[in-house]
Design a protein around this motif. Structure first.
Motif, mmCIF file in Angstrom:
data_model
loop_
_atom_site.group_PDB
_atom_site.id
_atom_site.type_symbol
_atom_site.label_atom_id
_atom_site.label_comp_id
_atom_site.label_asym_id
_atom_site.label_seq_id
_atom_site.Cartn_x
_atom_site.Cartn_y
_atom_site.Cartn_z
ATOM 1 N N LEU A 84 0.745 -1.129 -0.025
ATOM 2 C CA LEU A 84 -0.086 0.017 -0.086
ATOM 3 C C LEU A 84 0.968 1.149 0.148
ATOM 4 C CD1 LEU A 84 -2.772 1.514 0.140
ATOM 5 C CD2 LEU A 84 -2.671 1.061 2.515
ATOM 6 N N LEU A 85 1.869 1.298 0.743
ATOM 7 C CA LEU A 85 2.566 2.577 0.801
ATOM 8 C C LEU A 85 3.418 2.791 -0.415
ATOM 9 C CD1 LEU A 85 3.997 4.589 2.688
ATOM 10 C CD2 LEU A 85 5.726 3.030 3.040
ATOM 11 N N ALA B 16 1.674 7.440 -6.434
ATOM 12 C CA ALA B 16 0.469 8.246 -6.773
ATOM 13 C C ALA B 16 0.851 9.509 -6.464
ATOM 14 C CB ALA B 16 -0.940 7.569 -6.211
ATOM 15 N N ILE B 17 1.166 9.799 -5.212
ATOM 16 C CA ILE B 17 1.583 11.329 -4.781
ATOM 17 C C ILE B 17 2.649 11.835 -5.665
ATOM 18 C CG2 ILE B 17 2.785 12.473 -2.905
ATOM 19 C CD1 ILE B 17 1.436 10.689 -1.004
ATOM 20 N N VAL C 59 0.642 4.394 -2.681
ATOM 21 C CA VAL C 59 0.289 5.719 -2.399
ATOM 22 C C VAL C 59 1.428 6.732 -2.789
ATOM 23 C CG1 VAL C 59 -0.254 7.169 -0.351
ATOM 24 C CG2 VAL C 59 -1.191 5.018 -0.508
#
Length: 276
Positions: free
Chosen positions: A168-169, A175-176, A172
């Motif tokens: 997940l990290l 995506a950022i 994320v």
């Protein structure tokens, strides 16, 4: 105001990329079980690792035979061990050993010490003739400890949180970084210059990553010293392969950054000609 916003977004894109790239590499190559298995498979083809594994297997075989009361020429054992590590069955068995160690560190399970079982390796046909010359009973398991001391990390499930949060990290953070890059282009008054600026970000991250690896390797070598004997050499060979893998990712970032700078500069020049 628009220029300031674009500059702040560029800074955010640069920082987020600097964090997202190594995180994504770690998830794909170290945390993910299949990714780590592929890395171990590449390591198994390295002569330095084969030599270290052969030395460890030679020592264990010598101990086994001499423990049964027989004398044996070390060169004879070494030849059999080198034949095994150069053979076809070694890579798959080495990968399996690394999968077991990977599970020990990242998954909740057996609370025992970090050990590897080399008995399946000694059952290979490369050792068959050697062991058949001596009435030595090969035990069902023959374990070798990987660390001499226990630490907060080197314990069962010591990296379990990475296995839980790593996927997940990495998504994320990627995506950022992508969002900040897109917003930088949207906010910029000159898109060509903004694209070139993002290319500079990739160049900075790639070059900074190379420098960070050189510094970090010194501290990693100190951690590797917790391993014992030839296990230290095996671990170092694995680290070398992992380092080469990260270098490849950084080189791709450098190549992508250079391409973006060229395209951005070309777009800015074309835009300037049209306005004139």
């Amino acid at each position: 105001m628009r220029a300031l916003t674009a500059t702040l977004l560029w800074l955010l894109a640069t920082v987020s990329l600097a964090v997202a790239l190594p995180t994504a590499w770690a998830q794909c190559s170290l945390i993910d079980g299949d990714g780590y298995a592929r890395l171990a498979g590449r390591a198994a083809a390295q002569p330095a690792l084969q030599e270290a594994v052969a030395a460890e297997l030679s020592a264990q075989t010598m101990q086994l035979i001499r423990g049964s009361g027989f004398a044996i020429d070390p060169s004879e054992v070494g030849a059999a061990a080198r034949k095994y590590t150069a053979g076809r069955s070694f890579p798959a068995q080495f990968v399996q050993v690394n999968r077991d160690g990977h599970d020990w560190l990242l998954n909740v399970g057996d609370p025992g010490p970090w050990e590897i079982d080399i008995a399946p390796m000694l059952r290979d046909k490369a050792f068959a003739q050697l062991l058949s010359d001596y009435p030595v009973l090969l035990p069902a398991t023959l374990t070798v400890p990987l660390t001499s001391t226990s630490t907060e990390v080197m314990r069962p499930a010591g990296l379990h949180r990475l296995a839980v949060w790593g996927p997940l990290l990495s998504v994320v953070l990627a995506a950022i970084a992508g969002l900040c890059a897109v917003l930088t282009l949207v906010a910029a008054q000159h898109r060509g210059r903004a694209l070139a600026g993002l290319g500079v970000s990739a160049l900075l991250v790639g070059a900074g990553g190379w420098a960070a690896i050189e510094v970090g390797r010194r501290y990693l070598d100190q951690a590797l010293n917790q391993a014992t004997g030839d296990i230290r050499r095996i671990a170092a060979a694995l680290v070398d392969v992992a380092q080469d893998s990260l270098h490849l990712w950084l080189n791709l970032a450098l190549a992508a950054g250079g391409a973006m700078v060229l395209v951005g500069v070309a777009a800015a020049l074309l835009g300037g000609r049209r306005k004139s």
